[in-house]
Design a protein around this motif. Structure first.
Motif, PDB file in Angstrom:
ATOM      1  N   GLY A 240       0.806  -1.214   0.000  1.00 35.50           N
ATOM      2  CA  GLY A 240       0.000   0.000   0.000  1.00 35.50           C
ATOM      3  C   GLY A 240       0.838   1.262   0.000  1.00 35.50           C
ATOM      4  O   GLY A 240       0.513   2.241  -0.686  1.00 35.50           O
ATOM      5  N   ALA A 241       1.958   1.263   0.756  1.00 31.98           N
ATOM      6  CA  ALA A 241       2.784   2.467   0.863  1.00 31.98           C
ATOM      7  C   ALA A 241       3.585   2.730  -0.407  1.00 31.98           C
ATOM      8  O   ALA A 241       3.671   3.872  -0.871  1.00 31.98           O
ATOM      9  CB  ALA A 241       3.716   2.350   2.065  1.00 31.98           C
ATOM     10  N   THR A 242       4.175   1.690  -0.982  1.00 31.69           N
ATOM     11  CA  THR A 242       5.028   1.889  -2.156  1.00 31.69           C
ATOM     12  C   THR A 242       4.222   2.095  -3.432  1.00 31.69           C
ATOM     13  O   THR A 242       4.726   2.686  -4.394  1.00 31.69           O
ATOM     14  CB  THR A 242       5.984   0.691  -2.345  1.00 31.69           C
ATOM     15  OG1 THR A 242       5.220  -0.520  -2.429  1.00 31.69           O
ATOM     16  CG2 THR A 242       6.955   0.595  -1.191  1.00 31.69           C
ATOM     17  N   TYR A 268      12.997   6.769   4.965  1.00 30.92           N
ATOM     18  CA  TYR A 268      12.968   6.044   6.236  1.00 30.92           C
ATOM     19  C   TYR A 268      11.564   5.548   6.583  1.00 30.92           C
ATOM     20  O   TYR A 268      11.421   4.622   7.388  1.00 30.92           O
ATOM     21  CB  TYR A 268      13.483   6.946   7.362  1.00 30.92           C
ATOM     22  CG  TYR A 268      14.935   7.335   7.214  1.00 30.92           C
ATOM     23  CD1 TYR A 268      15.946   6.404   7.377  1.00 30.92           C
ATOM     24  CD2 TYR A 268      15.297   8.648   6.899  1.00 30.92           C
ATOM     25  CE1 TYR A 268      17.284   6.752   7.239  1.00 30.92           C
ATOM     26  CE2 TYR A 268      16.624   9.008   6.753  1.00 30.92           C
ATOM     27  CZ  TYR A 268      17.610   8.058   6.917  1.00 30.92           C
ATOM     28  OH  TYR A 268      18.927   8.408   6.771  1.00 30.92           O
ATOM     29  N   LEU A 269      10.546   6.147   6.001  1.00 34.47           N
ATOM     30  CA  LEU A 269       9.183   5.696   6.290  1.00 34.47           C
ATOM     31  C   LEU A 269       8.967   4.261   5.843  1.00 34.47           C
ATOM     32  O   LEU A 269       8.159   3.537   6.435  1.00 34.47           O
ATOM     33  CB  LEU A 269       8.173   6.619   5.596  1.00 34.47           C
ATOM     34  CG  LEU A 269       8.140   8.086   6.041  1.00 34.47           C
ATOM     35  CD1 LEU A 269       7.133   8.854   5.209  1.00 34.47           C
ATOM     36  CD2 LEU A 269       7.810   8.204   7.528  1.00 34.47           C
ATOM     37  N   TYR A 270       9.690   3.832   4.820  1.00 37.92           N
ATOM     38  CA  TYR A 270       9.485   2.482   4.279  1.00 37.92           C
ATOM     39  C   TYR A 270      10.245   1.421   5.067  1.00 37.92           C
ATOM     40  O   TYR A 270      10.172   0.244   4.718  1.00 37.92           O
ATOM     41  CB  TYR A 270       9.879   2.473   2.808  1.00 37.92           C
ATOM     42  CG  TYR A 270       9.096   3.489   2.005  1.00 37.92           C
ATOM     43  CD1 TYR A 270       7.800   3.222   1.604  1.00 37.92           C
ATOM     44  CD2 TYR A 270       9.638   4.734   1.697  1.00 37.92           C
ATOM     45  CE1 TYR A 270       7.057   4.160   0.891  1.00 37.92           C
ATOM     46  CE2 TYR A 270       8.916   5.680   0.990  1.00 37.92           C
ATOM     47  CZ  TYR A 270       7.628   5.388   0.591  1.00 37.92           C
ATOM     48  OH  TYR A 270       6.894   6.325  -0.104  1.00 37.92           O
ATOM     49  N   ASN A 271      10.946   1.834   6.117  1.00 34.83           N
ATOM     50  CA  ASN A 271      11.584   0.869   7.020  1.00 34.83           C
ATOM     51  C   ASN A 271      10.738   0.577   8.244  1.00 34.83           C
ATOM     52  O   ASN A 271      11.014  -0.381   8.978  1.00 34.83           O
ATOM     53  CB  ASN A 271      12.952   1.397   7.474  1.00 34.83           C
ATOM     54  CG  ASN A 271      13.984   1.371   6.369  1.00 34.83           C
ATOM     55  OD1 ASN A 271      13.944   0.532   5.477  1.00 34.83           O
ATOM     56  ND2 ASN A 271      14.926   2.304   6.412  1.00 34.83           N
ATOM     57  N   ASN A 291       1.539  12.012   4.688  1.00 41.25           N
ATOM     58  CA  ASN A 291       0.265  11.866   5.395  1.00 41.25           C
ATOM     59  C   ASN A 291      -0.435  10.566   5.021  1.00 41.25           C
ATOM     60  O   ASN A 291      -0.881   9.811   5.900  1.00 41.25           O
ATOM     61  CB  ASN A 291      -0.624  13.070   5.071  1.00 41.25           C
ATOM     62  CG  ASN A 291      -1.944  13.033   5.814  1.00 41.25           C
ATOM     63  OD1 ASN A 291      -2.914  12.453   5.344  1.00 41.25           O
ATOM     64  ND2 ASN A 291      -1.978  13.650   6.990  1.00 41.25           N
ATOM     65  N   GLU A 292      -0.513  10.256   3.737  1.00 38.24           N
ATOM     66  CA  GLU A 292      -1.222   9.062   3.301  1.00 38.24           C
ATOM     67  C   GLU A 292      -0.460   7.781   3.651  1.00 38.24           C
ATOM     68  O   GLU A 292      -1.063   6.749   3.957  1.00 38.24           O
ATOM     69  CB  GLU A 292      -1.479   9.125   1.799  1.00 38.24           C
ATOM     70  CG  GLU A 292      -2.544  10.137   1.402  1.00 38.24           C
ATOM     71  CD  GLU A 292      -3.883   9.824   2.067  1.00 38.24           C
ATOM     72  OE1 GLU A 292      -4.315   8.655   2.019  1.00 38.24           O
ATOM     73  OE2 GLU A 292      -4.481  10.754   2.651  1.00 38.24           O
ATOM     74  N   THR A 293       0.861   7.851   3.603  1.00 39.99           N
ATOM     75  CA  THR A 293       1.659   6.677   3.989  1.00 39.99           C
ATOM     76  C   THR A 293       1.419   6.318   5.445  1.00 39.99           C
ATOM     77  O   THR A 293       1.234   5.139   5.796  1.00 39.99           O
ATOM     78  CB  THR A 293       3.151   6.935   3.749  1.00 39.99           C
ATOM     79  OG1 THR A 293       3.372   7.174   2.349  1.00 39.99           O
ATOM     80  CG2 THR A 293       3.992   5.749   4.185  1.00 39.99           C
ATOM     81  N   MET A 294       1.387   7.338   6.303  1.00 39.89           N
ATOM     82  CA  MET A 294       1.144   7.081   7.722  1.00 39.89           C
ATOM     83  C   MET A 294      -0.290   6.608   7.958  1.00 39.89           C
ATOM     84  O   MET A 294      -0.538   5.808   8.873  1.00 39.89           O
ATOM     85  CB  MET A 294       1.439   8.342   8.537  1.00 39.89           C
ATOM     86  CG  MET A 294       2.911   8.747   8.539  1.00 39.89           C
ATOM     87  SD  MET A 294       4.004   7.460   9.188  1.00 39.89           S
ATOM     88  CE  MET A 294       3.584   7.506  10.932  1.00 39.89           C
TER      89      MET A 294
END
Length: 365
Positions: A240-242, A268-271, A291-294
């Motif tokens: 979902g994040a990538t 770093y969010l993807y770790n 915002n959407e990634t979190m």
């Protein structure tokens, strides 16, 4: 009585008796004047020469040192390299070769093969790490066989999990240097069906750490096995994040994070789904992608068995400190209720105890 000089002329001894000094003849006066002139000239020439040297224009030419070295941005830092060092860093272009082709024997099939060869292959997991030692007499055993088996599985290849590339692919890190290549990787990964691949990889993760495959190596924290297990378990939230895209640019947020220096901290969010904390020095951009990634991570954190449930809140608090209160929610959602499938799975074991209970009750009577 006046004294008389040897030439018979009288010289006065007191004032008032004529001229007090002897008279100078015109001949001697001329020589005296010439001597004075020569003396003045001899004194003036060195002074004039000194003044001439002092007043002469000085050279304004200076040596300008030009640094011809080339600044290169490597691993997050600027480095100065000479032309020779930069020439070694830039990949060499293959030499042009000329081939003579017989048109009469050429076919459309050969053209298709040449086109396929020109397309660079996509990155693969563990393309440089499978040399690690595994349990077994030959350093590989069943664990290495299992890994090679699922890497060749068509289902695994169709899912093409990016979560398996983030921690264990050298070719993937090379692809991140190119906007075109990393976009091709995202397009392949995001084309998979998320739910189907989530179920497949969760089942594969259980088989990976079983005693029949890599259980012993997982207990020993073998790097390859641990990376594979984490990549399988974190697939859903990382998918979902990538695969998230920025509506303003229509580009993947992950691509922006790895290619844009202004949002480099977003990497770093993807770790976080791998149970890695957000570094204190990281300052993610206060934008749509962050915002959407979190938001995706917060929803995934409802499953308390996921690692994102451990790392989400501290990361959200750090982002709010930079972007303002409530930019992202800093609380976990309500925990998911335990799946009833677990209780159903335990039912057969309870049914096996039923005959013993009936025999015991018969003897009691």
């Amino acid at each position: 009585m006046r004294p008389v000089c040897a030439f018979g002329r009288e010289w006065p001894l007191r004032r008032g008796y004529g001229s007090p000094y002897p008279a100078v003849s015109p001949y001697h006066k001329l020589w005296i004047q010439m001597a004075v002139i020569v003396l003045i000239i001899s004194c003036w020439i060195p002074r004039a020469a000194a003044i001439s040297l002092e007043d002469s224009p000085r050279s304004t030419e200076t040596t300008l040192l030009v640094d011809t070295r080339i600044p290169i941005f490597v691993n997050g830092q600027w480095q100065i390299m000479s032309e020779d060092e930069h020439r070694q860093l830039v990949p060499r272009q293959p030499e042009t070769q000329t081939y003579k082709i017989d048109v009469s024997t050429a076919t459309a099939e050969s053209t298709g093969a040449a086109t396929a060869a020109a397309i660079s292959p996509l990155p693969t997991p563990f393309d440089g790490a499978l040399a690690a030692n595994f349990s077994g007499d030959d350093g590989g055993g069943s664990c290495l066989d299992f890994i090679n088996s699922f890497l060749a599985d068509p289902t695994f290849q169709d899912c093409y999990p990016l979560s398996m590339l983030l921690k264990g692919s050298n070719s993937f890190f090379q692809a991140m240097r190119s906007l075109v290549e990393i976009t091709q990787v995202l397009e392949k990964s995001c084309a998979a069906d998320k739910q189907t691949c989530t179920n497949y990889l969760n089942d594969l993760a259980g088989k990976l750490i079983s005693d029949d495959n890599c259980g012993q190596d997982y207990e020993k924290q073998n790097a390859v096995v641990v990376q594979a297990y984490k990549g399988m378990k974190a697939y859903e939230e990382l998918y979902g994040a990538t695969c998230l895209t920025d509506p303003d640019t229509s580009t993947y947020c992950f691509v922006n994070a790895v290619t844009n220096l202004t949002t480099s901290s977003n990497v770093y969010l993807y770790n976080l789904p791998f149970n890695s904390s957000l570094p204190q020095s990281a300052l993610p951009a206060c934008d749509y992608c962050t915002n959407e990634t979190m938001n995706i991570y917060q929803s995934a954190a409802a499953d308390r068995t996921k690692w994102i449930a451990n790392t989400y809140v501290p990361a959200a608090q750090q982002i709010d400190a930079e972007c303002g209160p409530n930019f992202v929610s800093a609380v976990l959602p309500a925990a998911l209720v335990q799946n009833t499938a677990t209780s159903i799975a335990q039912a057969p074991s309870l049914l096996m105890l039923l005959p013993l209970f009936m025999i015991a009750s018969h003897w009691v009577r």
